[in-house]
Design a protein around this motif. Structure first.
Motif, PDB file in Angstrom:
ATOM      1  N   GLY A  56       0.794  -1.211   0.000  1.00 24.45           N
ATOM      2  CA  GLY A  56       0.000   0.000   0.000  1.00 24.45           C
ATOM      3  C   GLY A  56       0.832   1.268   0.000  1.00 24.45           C
ATOM      4  O   GLY A  56       0.285   2.383   0.085  1.00 24.45           O
ATOM      5  N   GLU A  57       2.148   1.128  -0.134  1.00 20.48           N
ATOM      6  CA  GLU A  57       3.034   2.302  -0.133  1.00 20.48           C
ATOM      7  C   GLU A  57       2.801   3.135  -1.394  1.00 20.48           C
ATOM      8  O   GLU A  57       2.848   2.621  -2.511  1.00 20.48           O
ATOM      9  N   LEU A  58       2.540   4.416  -1.217  1.00 17.09           N
ATOM     10  CA  LEU A  58       2.254   5.305  -2.337  1.00 17.09           C
ATOM     11  C   LEU A  58       3.539   5.805  -2.975  1.00 17.09           C
ATOM     12  O   LEU A  58       4.590   5.867  -2.327  1.00 17.09           O
ATOM     13  N   SER A  59       3.441   6.200  -4.224  1.00 17.03           N
ATOM     14  CA  SER A  59       4.596   6.702  -4.962  1.00 17.03           C
ATOM     15  C   SER A  59       4.625   8.225  -4.935  1.00 17.03           C
ATOM     16  O   SER A  59       3.625   8.869  -5.271  1.00 17.03           O
ATOM     17  N   PRO A  60       5.755   8.826  -4.596  1.00 20.68           N
ATOM     18  CA  PRO A  60       5.846  10.283  -4.649  1.00 20.68           C
ATOM     19  C   PRO A  60       5.940  10.825  -6.065  1.00 20.68           C
ATOM     20  O   PRO A  60       5.713  12.013  -6.299  1.00 20.68           O
ATOM     21  N   PHE A  84       4.426   9.101  -8.982  1.00 22.68           N
ATOM     22  CA  PHE A  84       3.152   8.859  -9.659  1.00 22.68           C
ATOM     23  C   PHE A  84       2.039   9.127  -8.648  1.00 22.68           C
ATOM     24  O   PHE A  84       1.458   8.216  -8.072  1.00 22.68           O
ATOM     25  N   SER A  85       1.780  10.398  -8.454  1.00 22.99           N
ATOM     26  CA  SER A  85       0.951  10.880  -7.356  1.00 22.99           C
ATOM     27  C   SER A  85      -0.210  11.716  -7.869  1.00 22.99           C
ATOM     28  O   SER A  85      -0.278  12.054  -9.064  1.00 22.99           O
ATOM     29  N   VAL A  86      -1.100  12.083  -6.983  1.00 24.05           N
ATOM     30  CA  VAL A  86      -2.208  12.970  -7.332  1.00 24.05           C
ATOM     31  C   VAL A  86      -1.685  14.306  -7.843  1.00 24.05           C
ATOM     32  O   VAL A  86      -2.156  14.832  -8.856  1.00 24.05           O
ATOM     33  N   ALA A  87      -0.690  14.862  -7.173  1.00 25.00           N
ATOM     34  CA  ALA A  87      -0.150  16.167  -7.566  1.00 25.00           C
ATOM     35  C   ALA A  87       0.439  16.130  -8.973  1.00 25.00           C
ATOM     36  O   ALA A  87       0.175  17.025  -9.798  1.00 25.00           O
ATOM     37  N   GLU A  88       1.228  15.095  -9.271  1.00 25.83           N
ATOM     38  CA  GLU A  88       1.842  15.001 -10.600  1.00 25.83           C
ATOM     39  C   GLU A  88       0.794  14.699 -11.673  1.00 25.83           C
ATOM     40  O   GLU A  88       0.883  15.192 -12.798  1.00 25.83           O
ATOM     41  N   ALA A  89      -0.186  13.890 -11.324  1.00 30.77           N
ATOM     42  CA  ALA A  89      -1.249  13.579 -12.286  1.00 30.77           C
ATOM     43  C   ALA A  89      -2.038  14.833 -12.648  1.00 30.77           C
ATOM     44  O   ALA A  89      -2.381  15.056 -13.817  1.00 30.77           O
ATOM     45  N   ARG A  90      -2.336  15.652 -11.665  1.00 31.56           N
ATOM     46  CA  ARG A  90      -3.083  16.874 -11.935  1.00 31.56           C
ATOM     47  C   ARG A  90      -2.265  17.857 -12.760  1.00 31.56           C
ATOM     48  O   ARG A  90      -2.805  18.603 -13.586  1.00 31.56           O
ATOM     49  N   LYS A  91      -0.957  17.858 -12.559  1.00 35.32           N
ATOM     50  CA  LYS A  91      -0.085  18.722 -13.362  1.00 35.32           C
ATOM     51  C   LYS A  91      -0.133  18.293 -14.837  1.00 35.32           C
ATOM     52  O   LYS A  91      -0.247  19.127 -15.736  1.00 35.32           O
ATOM     53  N   ALA A  92      -0.071  16.985 -15.070  1.00 34.04           N
ATOM     54  CA  ALA A  92      -0.144  16.471 -16.444  1.00 34.04           C
ATOM     55  C   ALA A  92      -1.513  16.744 -17.047  1.00 34.04           C
ATOM     56  O   ALA A  92      -1.627  17.146 -18.213  1.00 34.04           O
ATOM     57  N   SER A  93      -2.563  16.532 -16.261  1.00 38.92           N
ATOM     58  CA  SER A  93      -3.919  16.769 -16.751  1.00 38.92           C
ATOM     59  C   SER A  93      -4.114  18.234 -17.148  1.00 38.92           C
ATOM     60  O   SER A  93      -4.734  18.533 -18.165  1.00 38.92           O
ATOM     61  N   GLN A  94      -3.576  19.138 -16.336  1.00 42.08           N
ATOM     62  CA  GLN A  94      -3.698  20.558 -16.646  1.00 42.08           C
ATOM     63  C   GLN A  94      -2.985  20.902 -17.941  1.00 42.08           C
ATOM     64  O   GLN A  94      -3.472  21.707 -18.744  1.00 42.08           O
ATOM     65  N   PHE A  95      -1.829  20.281 -18.183  1.00 44.41           N
ATOM     66  CA  PHE A  95      -1.113  20.475 -19.449  1.00 44.41           C
ATOM     67  C   PHE A  95      -1.966  20.012 -20.622  1.00 44.41           C
ATOM     68  O   PHE A  95      -2.110  20.718 -21.619  1.00 44.41           O
ATOM     69  N   LEU A 126      -4.671   6.612  -8.652  1.00 47.29           N
ATOM     70  CA  LEU A 126      -5.885   6.053  -8.048  1.00 47.29           C
ATOM     71  C   LEU A 126      -5.641   5.557  -6.630  1.00 47.29           C
ATOM     72  O   LEU A 126      -6.516   5.678  -5.763  1.00 47.29           O
ATOM     73  N   ALA A 127      -4.461   4.980  -6.379  1.00 49.78           N
ATOM     74  CA  ALA A 127      -4.170   4.469  -5.044  1.00 49.78           C
ATOM     75  C   ALA A 127      -4.182   5.596  -4.017  1.00 49.78           C
ATOM     76  O   ALA A 127      -4.660   5.416  -2.888  1.00 49.78           O
ATOM     77  N   GLU A 128      -3.667   6.756  -4.409  1.00 47.94           N
ATOM     78  CA  GLU A 128      -3.680   7.897  -3.491  1.00 47.94           C
ATOM     79  C   GLU A 128      -5.065   8.530  -3.418  1.00 47.94           C
ATOM     80  O   GLU A 128      -5.543   8.879  -2.327  1.00 47.94           O
ATOM     81  N   GLU A 129      -5.738   8.646  -4.533  1.00 46.23           N
ATOM     82  CA  GLU A 129      -7.040   9.314  -4.593  1.00 46.23           C
ATOM     83  C   GLU A 129      -8.127   8.501  -3.886  1.00 46.23           C
ATOM     84  O   GLU A 129      -8.982   9.064  -3.186  1.00 46.23           O
ATOM     85  N   LEU A 130      -8.107   7.176  -4.060  1.00 49.89           N
ATOM     86  CA  LEU A 130      -9.169   6.325  -3.537  1.00 49.89           C
ATOM     87  C   LEU A 130      -8.751   5.513  -2.318  1.00 49.89           C
ATOM     88  O   LEU A 130      -9.618   4.929  -1.650  1.00 49.89           O
ATOM     89  N   VAL A 158       5.413   0.393  -8.259  1.00 47.77           N
ATOM     90  CA  VAL A 158       4.025   0.785  -8.003  1.00 47.77           C
ATOM     91  C   VAL A 158       3.106  -0.430  -8.047  1.00 47.77           C
ATOM     92  O   VAL A 158       2.253  -0.623  -7.167  1.00 47.77           O
ATOM     93  N   LEU A 159       3.262  -1.264  -9.062  1.00 44.94           N
ATOM     94  CA  LEU A 159       2.385  -2.420  -9.235  1.00 44.94           C
ATOM     95  C   LEU A 159       2.576  -3.440  -8.108  1.00 44.94           C
ATOM     96  O   LEU A 159       1.611  -4.022  -7.615  1.00 44.94           O
ATOM     97  N   ARG A 160       3.810  -3.654  -7.700  1.00 48.38           N
ATOM     98  CA  ARG A 160       4.082  -4.590  -6.600  1.00 48.38           C
ATOM     99  C   ARG A 160       3.480  -4.078  -5.292  1.00 48.38           C
ATOM    100  O   ARG A 160       2.922  -4.849  -4.512  1.00 48.38           O
ATOM    101  N   ASN A 161       3.576  -2.762  -5.062  1.00 50.80           N
ATOM    102  CA  ASN A 161       3.130  -2.209  -3.782  1.00 50.80           C
ATOM    103  C   ASN A 161       1.617  -2.035  -3.681  1.00 50.80           C
ATOM    104  O   ASN A 161       1.055  -2.146  -2.585  1.00 50.80           O
ATOM    105  N   CYS A 162       0.946  -1.756  -4.812  1.00 50.12           N
ATOM    106  CA  CYS A 162      -0.455  -1.311  -4.740  1.00 50.12           C
ATOM    107  C   CYS A 162      -1.461  -2.172  -5.492  1.00 50.12           C
ATOM    108  O   CYS A 162      -2.656  -1.888  -5.447  1.00 50.12           O
ATOM    109  N   SER A 163      -1.020  -3.211  -6.193  1.00 54.54           N
ATOM    110  CA  SER A 163      -1.963  -4.097  -6.887  1.00 54.54           C
ATOM    111  C   SER A 163      -2.502  -5.147  -5.924  1.00 54.54           C
ATOM    112  O   SER A 163      -1.793  -5.599  -5.020  1.00 54.54           O
ATOM    113  N   SER A 164      -3.742  -5.555  -6.151  1.00 54.43           N
ATOM    114  CA  SER A 164      -4.307  -6.627  -5.326  1.00 54.43           C
ATOM    115  C   SER A 164      -4.151  -7.990  -5.983  1.00 54.43           C
ATOM    116  O   SER A 164      -3.983  -9.002  -5.289  1.00 54.43           O
ATOM    117  N   HIS A 165      -4.197  -8.022  -7.334  1.00 54.29           N
ATOM    118  CA  HIS A 165      -4.131  -9.302  -8.040  1.00 54.29           C
ATOM    119  C   HIS A 165      -3.364  -9.140  -9.355  1.00 54.29           C
ATOM    120  O   HIS A 165      -3.414  -8.080  -9.991  1.00 54.29           O
TER     121      HIS A 165
END
Length: 398
Positions: free
Chosen positions: A16-20, A22-33, A243-247, A302-309
């Motif tokens: 469940g460890e989040l990535s600094p 691949f995060s909400v902040a970086e995703a929103r920066k890309a989305s805004q671009f 998604l892991a950070e957002e949800l 990311v996949l190892r830390n936050c995937s369920s299956h």
């Protein structure tokens, strides 16, 4: 009922460890671009309520990337963001102030961007280079569909089909780029090459940002599950990091699915210590966009830390997904989805039609309260094969 080869492994390495990165902040920066690009519109989020009812879950939500900038796939999101970030570094600009017209008018010497692709990524890079007034050269592994080659060349890029598989082509292009002073735009990483694949993965997260915004706007329930297809794992990790950070990493069940001919993420997740495992050979899967045998090390954390299956499926599964999405139940909207785009829907459908449905549902923690988010990452990028599958029953599940 039908029989499908579906191998499921619960992720014993989950932290469940989040990535600094691949995060909400970086995703929103890309989305805004991306929102600043001419012609930008979010792709549709389809609520397939009839399909959900039939399959025994609360909701099935599908992001339809066949509408992305008229390119029939999501890949340009990563390519254009990475190229913009690269040019910003080159000329000392900030990504928030990036200006396409300024670049075209003030930069005299053109760069050449090189990449390896199964189709969609290369077209995205070619499109981005075209928009920015730069050059692109794209290499494809053996067996590339003629239509995918034509799509890339339509944006003014040079496109060369090799006699090698995807991973060997990546290595060859890296050598050529060094010899010719090209800039590599690849969504996998290796020693000394991490910045550009990181930017590409961050660019992919725009899909997830849009989906969460659309879910809120449409008053839909938040996803309890997301099914993400993986090649090298770049898209899956870029989206999952957000998604892991957002949800909530522990609240979201993230299922990573691959074709069994190229299931390097599945094998890595099944390894005793969670180390990356490579797959070699031709990787002759119908899902050519996922025919990658070596995990991206940036993705794997990311996949190892936050995937369920982790799930590996035969080619009948994505073929089934293509038919299900293209021939919807009454009340659901039709989605034209290619081989790689439909594998998530195919997994749900294959579970439903299997004679051990209850066991498979339990294995994936699916029940009547589950809301599943799927990404249909491409349309019919190979029209000939799409018709062979959807019209003529190629890879039939019967």
């Amino acid at each position: 009922m039908a029989k499908f080869k579906i191998d499921i492994n619960a992720n014993k390495h989950f932290t469940g460890e989040l990535s600094p990165v691949f995060s909400v902040a970086e995703a929103r920066k890309a989305s805004q671009f991306h929102k600043g690009l001419q012609g930008y519109e979010p792709t549709p989020l389809r609520d397939l309520s009839s399909l959900a009812e039939m399959m025994g879950v609360k909701g099935i939500l599908v992001k339809d990337e066949s509408y992305r900038f008229g390119l029939n796939a999501f890949k340009m999101l990563g390519g254009v963001y990475a190229i913009a970030r690269l040019l910003c570094e080159e000329f000392g600009w900030g990504i928030e102030q990036f200006d396409f017209d300024k670049l075209k008018n003030e930069v005299d010497e053109k760069m050449t961007f090189a990449t390896t692709t199964d189709g969609n990524h290369g077209r995205g890079v070619a499109w981005a280079a075209e928009q920015l007034g730069q050059n692109a050269i794209v290499y494809m592994p053996k067996g590339a569909a003629e239509q995918r080659v034509k799509n890339i060349r339509s944006h003014g890029a040079e496109c060369i089909v090799t006699d090698m598989n995807y991973d060997d082509t990546v290595r060859m292009v890296a050598e050529k780029a060094q010899q010719n002073d090209w800039k590599i735009v690849q969504d996998t990483a290796w020693e000394g090459y991490t910045d550009i694949p990181t930017w590409i993965m961050q660019g992919y997260s725009t899909m997830a940002v849009e989906a969460i915004e659309q879910i809120a706007e449409q008053g839909l329930p938040k996803p309890t599950h997301v099914v993400l297809q993986a090649g090298v794992g770049a898209m899956a990790a870029g989206v999952l990091g957000y998604l892991a950070e957002e949800l909530g990493a522990s609240d979201l069940k993230a299922i990573i699915v691959e074709p069994d001919q190229a299931d390097c993420i599945y094998r890595s997740g099944s390894s005793e210590k969670g180390e990356m495992i490579n797959v070699g050979g031709d990787m002759a899967t119908i899902a050519v966009g996922l025919a990658c045998g070596e995990p991206n090390p940036l993705s794997w954390d990311v996949l190892r830390n936050c995937s369920s299956h982790f799930v590996s499926v035969e080619d009948k599964v994505p073929a089934l997904g293509m038919r299900v999405l293209g021939n919807p139940l009454a009340g659901d909207e039709r989605i034209v989805s290619g081989e790689s785009g439909a594998i998530g829907t195919g997994l749900l459908a294959a579970v439903h039609f299997s004679d051990n449905k209850a066991e498979l549902m339990q294995s994936l923690n699916l029940n009547e309260d589950s809301v599943v988010l799927l990404l249909s990452t491409e349309g019919e990028t190979d029209p000939v094969n799409y018709r062979d599958v959807v019209w003529q029953g190629k890879y039939s599940s019967i």
